[in-house]
Design a protein around this motif. Structure first.
Motif, mmCIF file in Angstrom:
data_model
loop_
_atom_site.group_PDB
_atom_site.id
_atom_site.type_symbol
_atom_site.label_atom_id
_atom_site.label_comp_id
_atom_site.label_asym_id
_atom_site.label_seq_id
_atom_site.Cartn_x
_atom_site.Cartn_y
_atom_site.Cartn_z
ATOM 1 N N THR A 1 0.958 -1.308 -0.043
ATOM 2 C CA THR A 1 0.165 -0.177 -0.201
ATOM 3 C C THR A 1 0.885 1.238 0.089
ATOM 4 O OG1 THR A 1 0.120 0.109 2.267
ATOM 5 C CG2 THR A 1 -1.866 -1.327 1.407
ATOM 6 N N THR B 1 0.696 5.597 0.739
ATOM 7 C CA THR B 1 -0.228 6.713 0.913
ATOM 8 C C THR B 1 0.509 8.029 0.337
ATOM 9 O OG1 THR B 1 -1.448 8.306 2.380
ATOM 10 C CG2 THR B 1 0.593 7.210 3.072
ATOM 11 N N TYR C 1 -0.027 8.789 7.010
ATOM 12 C CA TYR C 1 1.028 7.694 6.853
ATOM 13 C C TYR C 1 1.002 6.577 8.019
ATOM 14 C CZ TYR C 1 5.395 5.199 6.243
ATOM 15 O OH TYR C 1 6.383 4.159 6.157
ATOM 16 N N LEU D 1 -2.336 4.458 7.959
ATOM 17 C CA LEU D 1 -2.264 3.344 7.106
ATOM 18 C C LEU D 1 -1.035 2.186 7.471
ATOM 19 C CD1 LEU D 1 -3.287 2.337 4.563
ATOM 20 C CD2 LEU D 1 -1.564 3.500 3.136
ATOM 21 N N THR E 1 -2.091 -1.595 8.154
ATOM 22 C CA THR E 1 -1.586 -2.773 7.328
ATOM 23 C C THR E 1 -0.873 -3.674 8.060
ATOM 24 O OG1 THR E 1 -0.035 -1.108 6.431
ATOM 25 C CG2 THR E 1 -1.862 -1.484 5.026
ATOM 26 N N CYS F 1 3.622 -1.127 3.969
ATOM 27 C CA CYS F 1 3.145 0.276 3.502
ATOM 28 C C CYS F 1 4.342 1.500 3.032
ATOM 29 C CB CYS F 1 2.403 0.725 4.878
ATOM 30 S SG CYS F 1 1.710 2.535 4.652
#
Ligand SMILES: Nc1nc2c(ncn2[C@@H]2O[C@H](COP(=O)(O)OP(=O)(O)OP(=O)(O)O)[C@@H](O)[C@H]2O)c(=O)[nH]1
Ligand SMILES: [Mg+2]
Length: 458
Positions: free
Chosen positions: A133, A135, A144, A147, A151, A158
């Motif tokens: 992923t 951001t 940030y 996320l 995750t 991430c």
């Protein structure tokens, strides 16, 4: 369940219909009112509700099905109409395993983008993809970190850079890194807040341009109800929208409005969010969604029953038959259709009365598949004018189709009897004689023929 109230109301309406002794005009009107109430309270647009219920009513009133099948038919009408307004069948996202795949999520502030990135990451991770992923949100404080936390539990990696203020730079650099690390699906999150809306849209477009995603998905808050339409439209204009994810469908009464509004933009809904947790996520497929909503566990079987009961002679064939232009193909299709409904004997009896011996009826039923093979070995001329099929042709057909003479003979027999019957019927009509006077034709047959001739105006 998602849209619990709507589901319950629709289920009640269907149960009420099932309990009635018969489906008449009053029953249909009452059902239509129940449906309207249920759909309106799920926030479906008034015009759409009326259009849907008008369609259902028209078809329900028109049905010529036997009584026993009518309830199934009406229920399948409701089902089909709901599936239609929810967008019908749709293709899945095109993802090439082992290649570079990017999915970009866009949407306004708080719609659930970041949460949905987590859900999608879990979804694709469980399918065996190497998911990462990223951001690009430089506006939301701690985007940030949010996320990363989300995750971590899957776990998937991430990417992002909380120190970089340029979203485009992050998008390009971090995607490159993620791909270099061997990931094959990159889920990219974007900002939902901005100083002003125009800037947000411009940034989204730029990110879309550089990332060239397989699909740009709009994340939309389901509690918006039918207000989802203008929002989806606006995003559709600004970006190259491939699909929509509707979130927060848990515990909103307006889900029907949100789903139908999104579907009305002609962009497919691919997933729905049904809770804050990472696995509160479902693939959206209109047919199975509506099946659950209507509380009909075996929808396929229901639809099949109705479809089979709907088999009627095709008007063109009937017209040709009534003009004496009756071919072997017509006979084949007629018997095949009748067999589908499982009422071959009844209908043959209706059409031919006592004229066709029982043995022949059984034979036709048993041999219909062989007939197909025989027909495939015939020329068009032979099918149209079977009387030209004499010994030599018969031998050729028997060899070509690998069938015994008996099958071909019986098929031709059946054809001749049917043709004779048609001829007598036509003569009787020309002379203005009533049906009941026709030799060999039962009362049922006469009524059936009469109905056909009225329906098809020959
Ligand atoms: N009940 C419920 N809540 C959800 C769902 N999806 C997201 N949320 C909640 O909605 C809120 C906003 O979610 P985010 O994922 O942060 O939304 P966002 O679009 O990333 O927001 P910004 O980053 O500010 O643009 C959070 O409190 C989520 O827990 C859902 O399907 N159901
Ligand atoms: Mg976010």
């Amino acid at each position: 369940m998602v849209l619990e109230n709507l589901g319950r109301n629709l289920d009640n309406a269907i149960r009420k219909l099932r309990r009635l002794p018969r489906v008449d005009k009053d029953a249909i009107n009452a059902l239509i009112q129940d449906l309207q109430r249920a759909l309106l309270s799920a926030d479906v647009k008034v015009e759409l509700v009326f259009e849907m219920t008008e369609n259902i009513k028209k078809e329900a009133m028109n049905t010529k099905l036997q009584k026993a099948k009518r309830k199934d038919f009406v229920i399948s009408l409701i089902h089909d109409e709901l599936v239609r307004v929810l967008g019908g069948k749709q293709a899945p996202i095109r993802i090439k395993p082992g290649k570079k795949n990017v999915i970009l999520l866009v949407g306004i502030q708080g719609s659930g983008k970041t949460t949905t990135i987590g859900k999608l990451a879990k979804f694709y991770n469980s399918k065996g993809y190497k998911v990462a992923t990223i951001t690009t949100d430089t506006y939301r404080p701690g985007a940030y970190e949010q996320l990363v936390q989300l995750t971590k539990q899957i776990p998937v990696k991430c990417y992002g850079n909380p120190n970089e203020k340029n979203a485009l730079k992050i998008a390009v650099k971090e995607t490159k890194k993620a791909l270099a690390d061997g990931h094959d699906i990159i889920l990219a999150d974007t900002a939902g807040r901005h100083k002003e809306e125009k800037e947000l849209m411009t940034e989204m477009q730029k990110i879309e341009n550089v990332l060239k995603p397989n699909e740009t998905i709009l994340v939309i808050d389901g509690t918006l109800g039918q207000q989802a339409y203008p929002q989806a439209e606006e995003f559709g204009k600004a970006t190259n929208l491939g699909s929509i994810i509707v979130t927060k469908l848990d515990g909103t009464a307006k889900g029907g409005g949100a789903l139908s509004a999104c579907a009305a933009t002609n962009v497919p809904i691919r997933f729905i969010g049904v809770g804050e947790k990472i696995d509160a996520f479902e693939e959206f497929e209109a047919t199975s969604f509506v099946g659950t909503l209507l509380g009909i566990p075996n929808l396929e079987a229901l639809i099949q029953r109705v479809q089979e009961a709907e088999v009627v002679p095709d008007p063109e064939t009937v017209k040709r038959m009534m003009h004496g232009k009756f071919t072997l193909e017509d006979l084949y299709h007629q018997i095949k259709n009748i067999k589908k409904v499982g009422k071959m004997r009844e209908i043959l009896a209706m059409m031919g009365g006592g004229n066709i011996p029982d043995a022949l009826k059984d034979d036709a039923e048993r041999n219909i598949e062989k007939w197909r093979v025989v027909l495939d070995s015939m020329t068009q001329e032979e099918k149209n004018e079977p009387k030209i099929i004499k010994k030599t042709r018969k031998r050729r057909i028997a060899i070509g189709s690998g069938t015994e003479y008996a099958v071909i003979n019986k098929m031709l027999d059946q054809y001749n009897q049917m043709k004779k019957m048609m001829k007598r019927f036509l003569q009787a009509r020309k002379k203005g004689k009533g049906m009941p006077g026709m030799p060999g034709m039962g009362k049922g047959a006469a009524a059936f023929m009469d109905k056909l001739s009225k329906n098809f105006k020959f």
